[in-house]
Write a protein that holds these residues in place. Sequence first.
Motif, PDB file in Angstrom:
ATOM      1  N   SER A 288       0.776  -1.062  -0.097  1.00  0.00           N
ATOM      2  CA  SER A 288      -0.118  -0.018   0.029  1.00  0.00           C
ATOM      3  C   SER A 288       0.806   1.106   0.077  1.00  0.00           C
ATOM      4  O   SER A 288       0.327   2.326  -0.317  1.00  0.00           O
ATOM      5  CB  SER A 288      -0.930  -0.011   1.300  1.00  0.00           C
ATOM      6  OG  SER A 288      -0.250   0.181   2.413  1.00  0.00           O
ATOM      7  N   ASN A 289       2.242   1.068   0.361  1.00  0.00           N
ATOM      8  CA  ASN A 289       2.856   2.375   0.370  1.00  0.00           C
ATOM      9  C   ASN A 289       3.521   2.514  -0.964  1.00  0.00           C
ATOM     10  O   ASN A 289       4.329   1.538  -1.477  1.00  0.00           O
ATOM     11  CB  ASN A 289       3.826   2.044   1.586  1.00  0.00           C
ATOM     12  CG  ASN A 289       3.837   2.423   2.887  1.00  0.00           C
ATOM     13  OD1 ASN A 289       2.894   3.068   3.104  1.00  0.00           O
ATOM     14  ND2 ASN A 289       4.304   1.468   3.622  1.00  0.00           N
ATOM     15  N   ARG A 290       3.169   3.498  -1.818  1.00  0.00           N
ATOM     16  CA  ARG A 290       3.809   3.680  -3.196  1.00  0.00           C
ATOM     17  C   ARG A 290       5.136   4.316  -3.022  1.00  0.00           C
ATOM     18  O   ARG A 290       6.009   4.085  -4.135  1.00  0.00           O
ATOM     19  CB  ARG A 290       2.820   4.801  -3.998  1.00  0.00           C
ATOM     20  CG  ARG A 290       1.439   3.919  -3.839  1.00  0.00           C
ATOM     21  CD  ARG A 290       1.346   2.857  -4.778  1.00  0.00           C
ATOM     22  NE  ARG A 290       2.275   3.081  -5.953  1.00  0.00           N
ATOM     23  CZ  ARG A 290       1.563   3.829  -7.306  1.00  0.00           C
ATOM     24  NH1 ARG A 290       0.400   4.163  -7.251  1.00  0.00           N
ATOM     25  NH2 ARG A 290       2.454   3.784  -8.307  1.00  0.00           N
ATOM     26  N   MET A 291       5.599   4.886  -1.975  1.00  0.00           N
ATOM     27  CA  MET A 291       6.892   5.510  -1.851  1.00  0.00           C
ATOM     28  C   MET A 291       7.571   5.372  -0.483  1.00  0.00           C
ATOM     29  O   MET A 291       6.771   5.712   0.349  1.00  0.00           O
ATOM     30  CB  MET A 291       6.877   7.007  -2.511  1.00  0.00           C
ATOM     31  CG  MET A 291       8.453   7.577  -2.513  1.00  0.00           C
ATOM     32  SD  MET A 291       8.645   9.285  -3.130  1.00  0.00           S
ATOM     33  CE  MET A 291       8.513   9.002  -4.884  1.00  0.00           C
ATOM     34  N   VAL A 292       8.663   4.932  -0.288  1.00  0.00           N
ATOM     35  CA  VAL A 292       9.338   4.771   0.956  1.00  0.00           C
ATOM     36  C   VAL A 292      10.488   5.694   0.663  1.00  0.00           C
ATOM     37  O   VAL A 292      11.469   5.281   0.127  1.00  0.00           O
ATOM     38  CB  VAL A 292       9.504   3.417   1.479  1.00  0.00           C
ATOM     39  CG1 VAL A 292      10.217   3.563   2.800  1.00  0.00           C
ATOM     40  CG2 VAL A 292       8.372   2.504   1.594  1.00  0.00           C
ATOM     41  N   LEU A 293      10.946   6.681   1.709  1.00  0.00           N
ATOM     42  CA  LEU A 293      11.944   7.441   1.673  1.00  0.00           C
ATOM     43  C   LEU A 293      12.912   7.006   2.702  1.00  0.00           C
ATOM     44  O   LEU A 293      12.811   6.958   3.942  1.00  0.00           O
ATOM     45  CB  LEU A 293      11.746   8.703   1.807  1.00  0.00           C
ATOM     46  CG  LEU A 293      12.838   9.886   2.212  1.00  0.00           C
ATOM     47  CD1 LEU A 293      14.120   9.811   1.065  1.00  0.00           C
ATOM     48  CD2 LEU A 293      12.545  11.449   2.460  1.00  0.00           C
ATOM     49  N   LEU A 294      14.030   6.661   2.330  1.00  0.00           N
ATOM     50  CA  LEU A 294      15.072   6.117   3.515  1.00  0.00           C
ATOM     51  C   LEU A 294      16.211   7.316   3.668  1.00  0.00           C
ATOM     52  O   LEU A 294      17.247   7.113   2.751  1.00  0.00           O
ATOM     53  CB  LEU A 294      15.891   4.929   3.154  1.00  0.00           C
ATOM     54  CG  LEU A 294      14.724   3.513   2.400  1.00  0.00           C
ATOM     55  CD1 LEU A 294      15.637   2.315   2.329  1.00  0.00           C
ATOM     56  CD2 LEU A 294      13.815   3.412   3.660  1.00  0.00           C
ATOM     57  N   ASP A 295      15.908   8.027   4.260  1.00  0.00           N
ATOM     58  CA  ASP A 295      16.650   9.446   4.491  1.00  0.00           C
ATOM     59  C   ASP A 295      18.192   9.314   5.234  1.00  0.00           C
ATOM     60  O   ASP A 295      18.030   8.577   6.296  1.00  0.00           O
ATOM     61  CB  ASP A 295      15.825  10.665   5.211  1.00  0.00           C
ATOM     62  CG  ASP A 295      16.467  11.921   4.990  1.00  0.00           C
ATOM     63  OD1 ASP A 295      16.982  12.324   3.932  1.00  0.00           O
ATOM     64  OD2 ASP A 295      16.429  12.630   5.998  1.00  0.00           O
TER      65      ASP A 295
END
Length: 216
Positions: A139-146
């Motif tokens: 369901s997460n279309r984008m995940v940012l690994l900052d």
Amino acid sequence: MTDAPVPPDGDARRDSDDAARHNAKMAKKKAARDKIMATKTGEKGLVIVHTGKGKGKSSAAFGMIFRCIAHGMPCAVVQFIKGGMSTGERDLILSRFADECAFHTMGEGFTWETQDRSRDTEMAQAAWAKAKDLIRDPSNRMVLLDEINIALRYDYLDVAEVVAFLRDEKPAMTHVVLTGRNAKDDLIALADLVTEMELVKHPFRSGIKAQQGVEF
């Protein structure tokens, strides 16, 4: 009796000719562009890397997160190094968009602040475990690994494990964005989109401190 039309002077003729040439050139360029665009029909979840010594890596990544929010696309952020300090993007997401974007600050500050490699490694491993859960959720279309690239640079995480996970377990339509200086070569080789921010000038070198709205 009507007056005969006045022929255009030299400047007017040149302007008219220039405009005609410009219009023809742009029409040709548009036709070529449309032909190229007609072949670009695929979609996929991208692995995106923002690296380099220049400013703007996280800022650009958060721009994409806010695009996702604007489009009603669920997304998530995991911050690997930065501690719980107040930042504009973090405060805005937590206060207004928490339903659209899960936000996890898992670091305790930059390495020169913590001065504890064992603790830094432990926190990076916990952040990676959270990141994997969020990426696995389709369901997460984008995940940012900052700032994950910093954790990889100092070997708090195994780059081979990160690359293998992104290659083998990332859902097909999920975008994953990884930021931070000194991105590992293996990660760059895997990625679909890599941008290196180049440092040309920075106010810090002139004695200007980090400021609200620019750095945080």
